[in-house]
Design a protein around this motif. Structure first.
Motif, PDB file in Angstrom:
ATOM      1  N   TYR A 123       0.837  -1.209   0.000  1.00 48.13           N
ATOM      2  CA  TYR A 123       0.000   0.000   0.000  1.00 48.13           C
ATOM      3  C   TYR A 123       0.864   1.248   0.000  1.00 48.13           C
TER       4      TYR A 123
ATOM      5  N   ILE B  92       2.237   1.620  -3.619  1.00 48.55           N
ATOM      6  CA  ILE B  92       1.193   2.190  -4.480  1.00 48.55           C
ATOM      7  C   ILE B  92       1.011   3.680  -4.223  1.00 48.55           C
TER       8      ILE B  92
ATOM      9  N   LEU C 254      -4.920   4.349  -8.320  1.00 48.25           N
ATOM     10  CA  LEU C 254      -3.900   3.962  -7.331  1.00 48.25           C
ATOM     11  C   LEU C 254      -4.290   4.435  -5.930  1.00 48.25           C
TER      12      LEU C 254
ATOM     13  N   LEU D 197      -6.825   2.119  -4.549  1.00 49.99           N
ATOM     14  CA  LEU D 197      -6.178   0.856  -4.153  1.00 49.99           C
ATOM     15  C   LEU D 197      -5.433   1.026  -2.827  1.00 49.99           C
ATOM     16  N   HIS D 198      -4.770   2.172  -2.683  1.00 47.05           N
ATOM     17  CA  HIS D 198      -4.053   2.511  -1.444  1.00 47.05           C
ATOM     18  C   HIS D 198      -5.034   2.471  -0.261  1.00 47.05           C
TER      19      HIS D 198
ATOM     20  N   LEU E 169      -8.013   0.906  -0.234  1.00 50.44           N
ATOM     21  CA  LEU E 169      -8.523  -0.462  -0.119  1.00 50.44           C
ATOM     22  C   LEU E 169      -7.548  -1.333   0.669  1.00 50.44           C
ATOM     23  N   TRP E 170      -6.257  -1.067   0.451  1.00 50.32           N
ATOM     24  CA  TRP E 170      -5.239  -1.903   1.076  1.00 50.32           C
ATOM     25  C   TRP E 170      -5.064  -1.611   2.565  1.00 50.32           C
TER      26      TRP E 170
ATOM     27  N   GLY F 145     -14.016   4.602  -4.011  1.00 54.85           N
ATOM     28  CA  GLY F 145     -14.022   3.720  -5.177  1.00 54.85           C
ATOM     29  C   GLY F 145     -15.215   4.024  -6.070  1.00 54.85           C
TER      30      GLY F 145
END
Lengths: 206, 345
Positions: A117, A120, A160, A163-164, A166-167, A180
């Motif tokens: 994370y 990213i 990105l 995703l960061h 989400l992680w 998202g």
């Protein structure tokens, strides 16, 4: 006087206010006072991260809103909002390096490589830099078509960033779902507008 | 053990006379709230402890349920913290304000202040705990049944969160082992499993569609861990009962494990022969093992566990080194002899 001339400085100040508050908090911390709760490093990291994604999404929403609301003047704010996004991402990175990792360079290298994370998030920051550096009008003129191509990197940057988020999910998907969805809507709108003649027509009629 | 020396104490935290008096005032108020029962004398009144105490606040603000008479009596007879040994530490206490307003209690919400904000109107009674599984005396026991036979003790433990922050907390409780013995576990009882209350009214996050936790929250210990004298059933903090956000009316305290092991507001204790599921292990087995022992050498996949921020932390305070088993290695390392702690993390 055009209304933008009055509104733009107001938007500028509004976007600056959160950062000013946190600068003030750091200034107080230098004098031994604390207004950020028992874990100020964590609080600052969270706050600058949240403002980063809010502003990055706001910048991404300007183009869809410009069409949907038929407000071409919204484009006047795109550069400023985008640059504020970069500004808050820089603050987020500095808080991470300075207050969470405390400039332990060995740790910093390991964290960026070993923690996906962080990798990213760091990648998103690197990709934002050329956009910030080419944000002024002269660069825009000089680069011509390439400027637009380069600045489409914001699509990747927002993905990105999601995703960061989400992680780092632990007990709740709420933030990941919220940002998202917003990013999906903003990007989905662009795809539809580009490839779907009905949407194009509907939008252009407005 | 890390012992804070004078020069580590920021000047802002050195006791002023007024804050010492505030502390005394607070204790008096707390005692009044506690139905006129006096507060036990304990090490908490030392200048170090009083240096960090918050402004006085009322019981209602702290989400303290009103105490039944029998519980007030028991709190008043709490055995003070010993002067030395593993049940205490010389490290600076984390102030009550932070212990009770900076919590992970996901039933109340995901933010650190959600528990203290959302835990209003918490009623302590009626409360019962269901004892099930491999025991001779299963059944549903009222809170009074559960707590009455035990003498409360005060203990000052380090509390290390898996998120790399830590506190030093003066708990009140009694050894879990003493409670377990009363139910007469059978020879098949190799693990003990705990569950938190499910209550969609009191716990708003249990209604959330976005939560990763499959309620009820569950935690578990191996039997020898459960019987270890460091392992407590916690019923109070800072000379009073637990505020709702800290897990009232009873919770688990296992000081050599990450804080997520310390399951709160327990309503069920089950004895099994098989290793039970635990909530965080179900969510992400790679990140959270069954044991979750504090271990500076085994990183959480998303951050290093080598150091921690001792709270309350100044923005410019150095992180401190995390100790093996959170500094309780001498007492508990033998429980894991021969085990690969990287695999069994």
């Amino acid at each position: 006087m055009k209304p933008e001339l009055a509104i733009k400085p107001i938007v500028f100040i509004l976007l600056l206010v959160p950062a000013l508050y946190y600068f003030y908090a750091v200034y107080l911390a230098l004098n031994g006072e604390n207004i950020l709760g028992p874990d100020p490093a964590q609080a600052l990291s969270l706050a600058t991260g949240e403002w980063s994604i809010r502003i990055l999404v706001a910048a991404l929403a300007i183009t869809p809103l410009r069409y949907l609301l038929n407000m071409p003047q919204l484009w006047n704010y795109r550069r400023m909002v985008g640059l504020f996004g970069l500004f808050y991402v820089c603050l987020h990175l500095i808080v991470f390096l300075m207050f969470l990792l405390q400039w332990q360079w060995a740790d910093i290298g390991r964290e960026i490589v070993e923690r996906p994370y962080i990798t990213i998030g760091f990648a998103a920051f690197i990709l934002l830099l050329p956009l910030g550096l080419t944000s002024f009008k002269a660069a825009q003129r000089k680069m011509g078509r390439n400027w637009k191509k380069l600045h489409r990197l914001v699509y990747a940057i927002n993905i990105l960033a999601v995703l960061h988020i989400l992680w780092v999910v632990r007990s709740s998907y709420f933030d990941a779902v919220l940002y998202g969805s917003l990013v999906s809507i903003c990007l989905g709108y662009r795809i539809l507008r580009k490839y779907n003649p009905v949407v194009r027509k509907f939008v252009l009629l407005k | 053990m890390i012992i804070k020396t004078k020069k580590d104490i920021p000047s802002s935290e050195i006791t002023s006379e007024s804050s010492y008096k505030n502390r005394r005032q607070f204790l008096k108020q707390g005692a009044n709230v506690a139905m006129g029962v006096g507060v036990t004398a304990s090490g908490l009144l030392s200048p170090t402890a009083s240096a960090q105490i918050m402004a006085p606040r009322s019981a209602a603000q702290l989400n303290l349920a009103s105490k039944p008479e029998w519980l007030a009596q028991k709190m008043a007879n709490t055995t003070p913290v010993p002067n030395s040994g593993p049940y205490t530490t010389n490290e600076m206490l984390t102030p009550y304000q932070d212990v009770t307003n900076y919590n992970n209690f996901y039933e109340y919400g995901t933010g650190k202040q959600d528990p203290s904000n959302n835990a209003r109107n918490f009623q302590m009674e009626p409360w019962s705990v269901e004892i099930t599984g491999e025991v001779n005396k299963p059944g549903i026991y009222t809170l009074e049944d559960i707590l009455s036979p035990h003498t409360f003790e005060e203990r000052i433990y380090r509390h290390r969160c898996v998120e790399a922050w830590s506190m030093v907390i003066p708990w009140i409780g009694f050894p879990l082992g003493d409670l377990i013995s009363r139910f007469e576990p059978t020879g098949n009882a190799r693990f003990v499993e705990f569950q938190t209350l499910v209550d969609n009214d009191r716990f708003p996050e249990q209604n959330s569609r976005f939560s990763t936790i499959d309620w009820p929250y569950q935690e578990a210990l191996r039997m020898d861990e459960a019987m270890h004298p460091l392992t407590l059933i916690g019923v109070g903090v800072y000379n009073d009962i637990l505020p709702a956000q800290n897990g009232a009316p009873l919770r688990l305290i296992v000081p050599w494990k990450y804080g997520i092991k310390g399951i709160k507001s327990i309503v069920r204790i089950n004895f099994t022969s098989e290793m039970p599921n635990t909530s965080w292990n179900d969510i992400s087995a790679r990140e959270y093992g069954f044991y979750i022992n504090v271990n500076p050498e085994v990183s959480h996949p998303r951050w290093s566990q080598a150091t921690e921020r001792r709270l309350p932390s100044g923005l410019f305070d150095r992180r401190i080194e995390t100790q093996m088993f959170n500094g309780y290695a001498e007492e508990v390392a033998h429980l894991y002899a021969g085990m690969d702690l990287r695999v069994n993390h």
